[in-house]
Scaffold this motif. Structure first.
Motif, PDB file in Angstrom:
ATOM      1  N   SER A 250       3.764  13.998 -13.585  1.00 52.63           N
ATOM      2  CA  SER A 250       2.890  14.612 -14.580  1.00 52.63           C
ATOM      3  C   SER A 250       2.859  16.133 -14.426  1.00 52.63           C
ATOM      4  O   SER A 250       2.961  16.874 -15.414  1.00 52.63           O
ATOM      5  CB  SER A 250       1.480  14.039 -14.442  1.00 52.63           C
ATOM      6  N   LYS A 251       2.735  16.576 -13.176  1.00 51.48           N
ATOM      7  CA  LYS A 251       2.695  18.020 -12.921  1.00 51.48           C
ATOM      8  C   LYS A 251       4.002  18.694 -13.315  1.00 51.48           C
ATOM      9  O   LYS A 251       4.022  19.747 -13.963  1.00 51.48           O
ATOM     10  CB  LYS A 251       2.407  18.283 -11.440  1.00 51.48           C
ATOM     11  N   VAL A 252       5.092  18.070 -12.886  1.00 47.41           N
ATOM     12  CA  VAL A 252       6.409  18.641 -13.206  1.00 47.41           C
ATOM     13  C   VAL A 252       6.643  18.620 -14.706  1.00 47.41           C
ATOM     14  O   VAL A 252       7.211  19.556 -15.280  1.00 47.41           O
ATOM     15  CB  VAL A 252       7.520  17.857 -12.465  1.00 47.41           C
ATOM     16  N   SER A 253       6.183  17.542 -15.347  1.00 47.17           N
ATOM     17  CA  SER A 253       6.330  17.452 -16.798  1.00 47.17           C
ATOM     18  C   SER A 253       5.559  18.569 -17.495  1.00 47.17           C
ATOM     19  O   SER A 253       6.041  19.154 -18.479  1.00 47.17           O
ATOM     20  CB  SER A 253       5.835  16.087 -17.280  1.00 47.17           C
ATOM     21  N   GLU A 254       4.377  18.867 -16.987  1.00 45.99           N
ATOM     22  CA  GLU A 254       3.593  19.971 -17.557  1.00 45.99           C
ATOM     23  C   GLU A 254       4.339  21.294 -17.413  1.00 45.99           C
ATOM     24  O   GLU A 254       4.373  22.110 -18.349  1.00 45.99           O
ATOM     25  CB  GLU A 254       2.237  20.055 -16.859  1.00 45.99           C
ATOM     26  N   ILE A 255       4.911  21.494 -16.224  1.00 44.46           N
ATOM     27  CA  ILE A 255       5.665  22.734 -15.990  1.00 44.46           C
ATOM     28  C   ILE A 255       6.866  22.809 -16.924  1.00 44.46           C
ATOM     29  O   ILE A 255       7.136  23.845 -17.545  1.00 44.46           O
ATOM     30  CB  ILE A 255       6.114  22.802 -14.519  1.00 44.46           C
ATOM     31  N   ARG A 256       7.581  21.673 -17.013  1.00 43.68           N
ATOM     32  CA  ARG A 256       8.764  21.661 -17.876  1.00 43.68           C
ATOM     33  C   ARG A 256       8.387  21.883 -19.339  1.00 43.68           C
ATOM     34  O   ARG A 256       9.048  22.640 -20.064  1.00 43.68           O
ATOM     35  CB  ARG A 256       9.502  20.331 -17.722  1.00 43.68           C
TER      36      ARG A 256
ATOM     37  N   LEU B 106       0.835  -1.204   0.000  1.00 44.56           N
ATOM     38  CA  LEU B 106       0.000   0.000   0.000  1.00 44.56           C
ATOM     39  C   LEU B 106       0.868   1.252   0.000  1.00 44.56           C
ATOM     40  O   LEU B 106       0.602   2.202  -0.755  1.00 44.56           O
ATOM     41  CB  LEU B 106      -0.921  -0.005   1.218  1.00 44.56           C
ATOM     42  N   GLN B 107       1.897   1.248   0.838  1.00 39.43           N
ATOM     43  CA  GLN B 107       2.813   2.389   0.881  1.00 39.43           C
ATOM     44  C   GLN B 107       3.445   2.613  -0.487  1.00 39.43           C
ATOM     45  O   GLN B 107       3.537   3.745  -0.979  1.00 39.43           O
ATOM     46  CB  GLN B 107       3.897   2.136   1.926  1.00 39.43           C
ATOM     47  N   HIS B 108       3.863   1.498  -1.089  1.00 35.91           N
ATOM     48  CA  HIS B 108       4.483   1.584  -2.418  1.00 35.91           C
ATOM     49  C   HIS B 108       3.491   2.116  -3.450  1.00 35.91           C
ATOM     50  O   HIS B 108       3.829   2.977  -4.284  1.00 35.91           O
ATOM     51  CB  HIS B 108       4.985   0.205  -2.833  1.00 35.91           C
ATOM     52  N   ASP B 109       2.244   1.604  -3.411  1.00 33.86           N
ATOM     53  CA  ASP B 109       1.240   2.046  -4.387  1.00 33.86           C
ATOM     54  C   ASP B 109       0.901   3.525  -4.209  1.00 33.86           C
ATOM     55  O   ASP B 109       0.722   4.255  -5.201  1.00 33.86           O
ATOM     56  CB  ASP B 109      -0.027   1.201  -4.246  1.00 33.86           C
ATOM     57  N   MET B 110       0.808   3.965  -2.965  1.00 36.81           N
ATOM     58  CA  MET B 110       0.523   5.389  -2.733  1.00 36.81           C
ATOM     59  C   MET B 110       1.701   6.251  -3.163  1.00 36.81           C
ATOM     60  O   MET B 110       1.517   7.308  -3.783  1.00 36.81           O
ATOM     61  CB  MET B 110       0.174   5.616  -1.261  1.00 36.81           C
ATOM     62  N   ASP B 111       2.899   5.792  -2.819  1.00 35.59           N
ATOM     63  CA  ASP B 111       4.088   6.541  -3.249  1.00 35.59           C
ATOM     64  C   ASP B 111       4.161   6.605  -4.769  1.00 35.59           C
ATOM     65  O   ASP B 111       4.519   7.646  -5.348  1.00 35.59           O
ATOM     66  CB  ASP B 111       5.353   5.878  -2.693  1.00 35.59           C
ATOM     67  N   SER B 112       3.824   5.478  -5.415  1.00 34.73           N
ATOM     68  CA  SER B 112       3.866   5.444  -6.880  1.00 34.73           C
ATOM     69  C   SER B 112       2.829   6.394  -7.471  1.00 34.73           C
ATOM     70  O   SER B 112       3.098   7.083  -8.471  1.00 34.73           O
ATOM     71  CB  SER B 112       3.615   4.022  -7.387  1.00 34.73           C
ATOM     72  N   HIS B 113       1.656   6.421  -6.853  1.00 35.85           N
ATOM     73  CA  HIS B 113       0.613   7.327  -7.345  1.00 35.85           C
ATOM     74  C   HIS B 113       1.045   8.785  -7.181  1.00 35.85           C
ATOM     75  O   HIS B 113       0.888   9.591  -8.112  1.00 35.85           O
ATOM     76  CB  HIS B 113      -0.687   7.076  -6.573  1.00 35.85           C
ATOM     77  N   VAL B 114       1.581   9.097  -6.016  1.00 36.77           N
ATOM     78  CA  VAL B 114       2.072  10.460  -5.783  1.00 36.77           C
ATOM     79  C   VAL B 114       3.177  10.797  -6.776  1.00 36.77           C
ATOM     80  O   VAL B 114       3.209  11.896  -7.357  1.00 36.77           O
ATOM     81  CB  VAL B 114       2.588  10.608  -4.333  1.00 36.77           C
ATOM     82  N   ALA B 115       4.086   9.828  -6.975  1.00 38.94           N
ATOM     83  CA  ALA B 115       5.195  10.066  -7.902  1.00 38.94           C
ATOM     84  C   ALA B 115       4.685  10.287  -9.318  1.00 38.94           C
ATOM     85  O   ALA B 115       5.203  11.139 -10.054  1.00 38.94           O
ATOM     86  CB  ALA B 115       6.159   8.882  -7.866  1.00 38.94           C
ATOM     87  N   ALA B 116       3.656   9.518  -9.712  1.00 39.70           N
ATOM     88  CA  ALA B 116       3.107   9.668 -11.058  1.00 39.70           C
ATOM     89  C   ALA B 116       2.454  11.038 -11.235  1.00 39.70           C
ATOM     90  O   ALA B 116       2.643  11.706 -12.256  1.00 39.70           O
ATOM     91  CB  ALA B 116       2.097   8.555 -11.330  1.00 39.70           C
ATOM     92  N   ILE B 117       1.668  11.445 -10.223  1.00 40.38           N
ATOM     93  CA  ILE B 117       1.037  12.770 -10.292  1.00 40.38           C
ATOM     94  C   ILE B 117       2.106  13.863 -10.291  1.00 40.38           C
ATOM     95  O   ILE B 117       2.030  14.827 -11.059  1.00 40.38           O
ATOM     96  CB  ILE B 117       0.068  12.968  -9.111  1.00 40.38           C
ATOM     97  N   CYS B 118       3.088  13.676  -9.418  1.00 42.29           N
ATOM     98  CA  CYS B 118       4.182  14.656  -9.342  1.00 42.29           C
ATOM     99  C   CYS B 118       4.905  14.750 -10.679  1.00 42.29           C
ATOM    100  O   CYS B 118       5.176  15.840 -11.185  1.00 42.29           O
ATOM    101  CB  CYS B 118       5.149  14.252  -8.233  1.00 42.29           C
TER     102      CYS B 118
ATOM    103  N   GLU C 138      11.799  31.052 -13.215  1.00 41.31           N
ATOM    104  CA  GLU C 138      10.356  30.809 -13.250  1.00 41.31           C
ATOM    105  C   GLU C 138      10.024  29.374 -12.836  1.00 41.31           C
ATOM    106  O   GLU C 138       9.084  29.135 -12.076  1.00 41.31           O
ATOM    107  CB  GLU C 138       9.827  31.083 -14.657  1.00 41.31           C
ATOM    108  N   ILE C 139      10.797  28.422 -13.361  1.00 38.89           N
ATOM    109  CA  ILE C 139      10.500  27.013 -13.080  1.00 38.89           C
ATOM    110  C   ILE C 139      10.805  26.678 -11.623  1.00 38.89           C
ATOM    111  O   ILE C 139      10.146  25.838 -11.015  1.00 38.89           O
ATOM    112  CB  ILE C 139      11.291  26.093 -14.042  1.00 38.89           C
TER     113      ILE C 139
END
Length: 736
Positions: A451-457, A437-449, A501-502
């Protein structure tokens, strides 16, 4: 060889397992074994029947064990265990020749003597030679594998004994490299060692803590006797030196003094022979074993058929199940208590062991339902986490704080739900599902992170591309001294602005320094790639750009006005200036210079196309596919390509120069006659104008004209304008 040291082998233990007590005592006295103290060694050899064990011992140690006659039937030569003293090796070395394994004389199933002999050899030997065929290495059904299993299994009874050396002697070596043979043999040895059941306290004991393993290979004795003899002699020398230094002979712990050797051997063999039937339980233990097993099986069958347990398993598919852990624990406790009552008066050791086995089987039966409950809890908690986390990041809370709080809350909820399904009799824990569960939550957070960082970049990459592309193109089109420096400076300014800016945009993610630096590096690489792509794009148009530049410099003056060739211009000088400007463009576009490294491209082009001398005729500076100072990745136009481009450029510019030269020559030829005509016309015009003035008495020659000469000039200009712009130019020049 000293004949006094040669002692005929004798049969220490016969094929029936009888040890010759009297003969071993006589042998110890004959070889004066008691005088050796602790300075003696014992060597044994094991291996398949008729594999040349006795032959090897005789060549290696100078003994006289009976050898098989190769011309006769390959039958058993060595029966039981034979003992002899080695000749010519100090300190005193005793060698035992063991009966071959897998012999047909004992039959396929009688392995008792083989195991007893192996155990005896392990108990008293410092070194054991394992004689094996080269072609058996790596084979699953090889003759040596049962022997190795036997050695390792019986070693389980001797784990407190001294460390023993296993010297594997590979017979009839093939052409396979020794390294390959060693690797394959090590795989066989390790596989067998890992597979057999070791005693308690040594389950994880590595092989090298129990044995010193050595490997040597010998050629075929029958086919390559000379090589075999030479190799055995080398092995004998290694053996002699190594034994003297305790290399082959292990660590020397638990060595029995030589004076007690014969007695020790007799007692060890006696214990081994008596232990043959020790695996059979006593009657009392046997009865307890059988009866407790029956009671345990009865309780297990009752649990399997228990309706309440079956209903719990059905209910768990529609999670949640109220009081799952409490209900299941009560069912298990009922049957365990019944077992305790019925098995109360049986042997405690057996009773306790069977209860443990019953409990393990019960837990094994119900564990799948428990695990499925954990999976339901995991799935439910993860879904709730994702919803809560998404709500937080959609709000104003920064990303890192949202992730931390959401994970902490979800893990607390998970632990509470897991406690409700725990079975009291089991010491299970939910750590695996919790970690998942910890791994899955971390993976989900990492994926969202990500994605967000990729959008910014991506956003800032697009901004960088927009500001860089047009400006870099403009600088390259007007290429001149300092162009690449301007590009570098402009790129750096834009890059610093983007980084600022980034940095502000990703502050809420609390990225570690390494990840942030990687992102900045990627952004820099992207900016560099944009410039490189634009430079390559412009390099593909360099010929067109050179033609345009030549036209601009040749056909226009310093004020960017179209040249009118009057015949007085230095056409050759203008041409050279235009060529130089175009050559400058070619040199700038030949390579990418984002690293501010000096190169000689412009000089090479100048020498090749402008300052041609004898040296360039002998050695073409552009006869290459590369620029010496520029890596291929930074090269836009190779030297050979520059030659082709310059050739096309000069062909394109030649007609323009030729037309200018022809225009100048035409003006020079026609000017004299034209000038005379204009002069005569001017005189006539002036005279006419004068006559008009005299007749009218007026000084005004028409509106806007202050003199007859000016009036004529305007009139003549109108006429000539219609005839020729070139003549108009000369006329105006004359009028002035």
């Amino acid at each position: 060889m000293n004949q006094a040291e040669e002692f005929c082998p004798f049969q220490l233990i016969d094929e029936k397992g009888v040890l010759d007590d009297a003969r071993i005592e006589t042998f110890a006295k004959d070889v004066k074994l008691a005088e050796c103290g602790l300075s003696y060694f014992t060597v044994s050899i094991m291996g398949p029947q008729s594999s040349g064990k006795s032959t090897l011992l005789n060549h290696l140690f100078g003994t006289k064990f009976r050898e098989m006659n190769a011309l006769e039937d390959r039958c058993q030569t060595t029966k039981g265990i034979w003992l002899a003293k080695c000749a010519g090796i100090e300190p005193c070395t005793l060698v035992m020749d063991l009966e071959g394994t897998d012999g047909r004389e004992r039959g396929m199933d009688d392995t008792a003597f083989e195991k007893q002999a192996a155990l005896f050899a392990l108990a008293i030997s410092d070194i054991i030679l394992i004689n094996m065929w080269c072609h058996d290495i790596g084979r699953e059904q090889a003759a040596n594998k049962p022997l190795l299993r036997t050695v390792f299994e019986v070693m389980g009874k001797l784990f407190s004994f001294r460390k023993t050396t296993l010297l594997f002697v590979v017979r009839d070596k093939t052409k396979s490299p020794m390294k390959v043979l060693e690797n394959n043999l090590w795989k066989d040895i390790s596989q067998i060692w890992d597979s057999f059941d070791k005693p308690d306290g040594h389950k994880e004991t590595p092989l090298d803590e129990i044995f010193n393993v050595k490997i040597v290979a010998l050629s075929s004795y029958e086919e390559k006797e000379e090589q075999f003899t030479e190799q055995v002699a080398n092995l004998r020398q290694q053996f002699f030196n190594s034994v003297a230094l305790r290399g082959f002979a292990g660590d020397g712990r638990e060595v029995v003094p030589a004076s007690g050797f014969s007695f020790s051997a007799q007692e060890i063999w006696k214990v081994i022979r008596e232990n043959k039937d020790l695996n059979l339980p006593a009657h009392k233990v046997m009865v307890a074993t059988v009866r407790c097993e029956e009671i345990a099986n009865e309780k297990l069958n009752l649990l399997v058929a228990n309706e309440d347990r079956c209903q719990l398993e059905k209910d768990e598919h529609s999670y949640p199940v109220p009081d799952f852990g409490k209900k299941l624990s009560l069912i298990l406790e009922t049957y365990l208590s019944e077992y305790d009552v019925e098995a109360k008066y049986f042997d405690e050791g057996v009773r306790t062991e069977r209860r443990k086995q019953l409990k393990d089987k019960m837990l094994q039966l119900v564990e799948p339902a428990y695990q499925r409950m954990l999976e339901h809890i995991h799935s439910q908690t993860l879904d709730r986490f994702k919803e809560a986390f998404q709500e937080k990041i959609n709000g104003s809370e920064e990303f890192f704080v949202s992730a931390h709080d959401s994970i902490k809350s979800s893990m607390t909820q998970f632990d509470e739900l897991c406690a409700d399904v725990m079975v009291k009799q089991a010491n299970w824990n939910s750590s695996k599902q919790r970690d998942k569960l910890q791994h899955d939550m971390d993976s989900h957070v990492a994926a969202i992170c990500s994605s967000k960082v990729s959008e910014i970049r991506t956003l800032h990459e697009a901004k960088l591309e927009a500001v860089l592309t047009g400006h870099v193109e403009m600088l390259l089109v007007r290429a001149g001294d300092g162009t690449w420096q301007e590009i570098r400076e402009y790129s750096e300014r834009q890059m610093q602005s983007a980084i600022s800016e980034i940095s502000s945009a990703v502050s809420g993610f609390r990225m570690d320094e390494h990840t942030y630096n990687e992102m900045v590096l990627q952004l820099k690489d992207y900016a560099r790639g944009v410039i490189q792509a634009k430079a390559r794009q412009e390099a593909a148009r360099v010929l067109t750009r050179m033609n345009d530049r030549f036209e601009r410099f040749f056909s226009h003056d310093s004020d960017s006005k179209l040249r009118v060739w009057s015949g007085k211009e230095d056409v050759q000088g203008i041409k050279e200036n235009a060529f130089s400007a175009s050559l400058k463009l070619l040199s700038i576009m030949a390579a990418i210079r984002l690293d501010d490294k000096a190169d000689d491209i412009e000089k090479s082009l100048f020498l090749a196309f402008v300052a041609k001398d004898e040296s360039t005729k002998k050695c073409d500076p552009l006869a290459s596919d590369i620029w010496e100072e520029v890596p291929s990745s930074e090269t836009l136009i190779t030297p050979i390509q520059c030659k082709d481009i310059w050739k096309q450029f000069t062909e394109n510019s030649e007609p323009i120069v030729k037309r200018a030269q022809e225009a100048c020559r035409g003006v020079d030829m026609n000017w004299s006659s034209f000038a005379s005509g204009v002069a005569a016309g001017a005189a006539m015009g002036v005279a006419g104008a004068t006559a008009i003035i005299g007749a009218t008495g007026s000084t005004t020659i028409g509106a806007g004209y202050s003199s007859a000469a000016e009036a004529f000039t305007r009139f003549a200009g109108q006429v000539i304008t219609e005839a020729s712009p070139l003549l108009l130019s000369h006329l105006k020049h004359l009028s002035k």
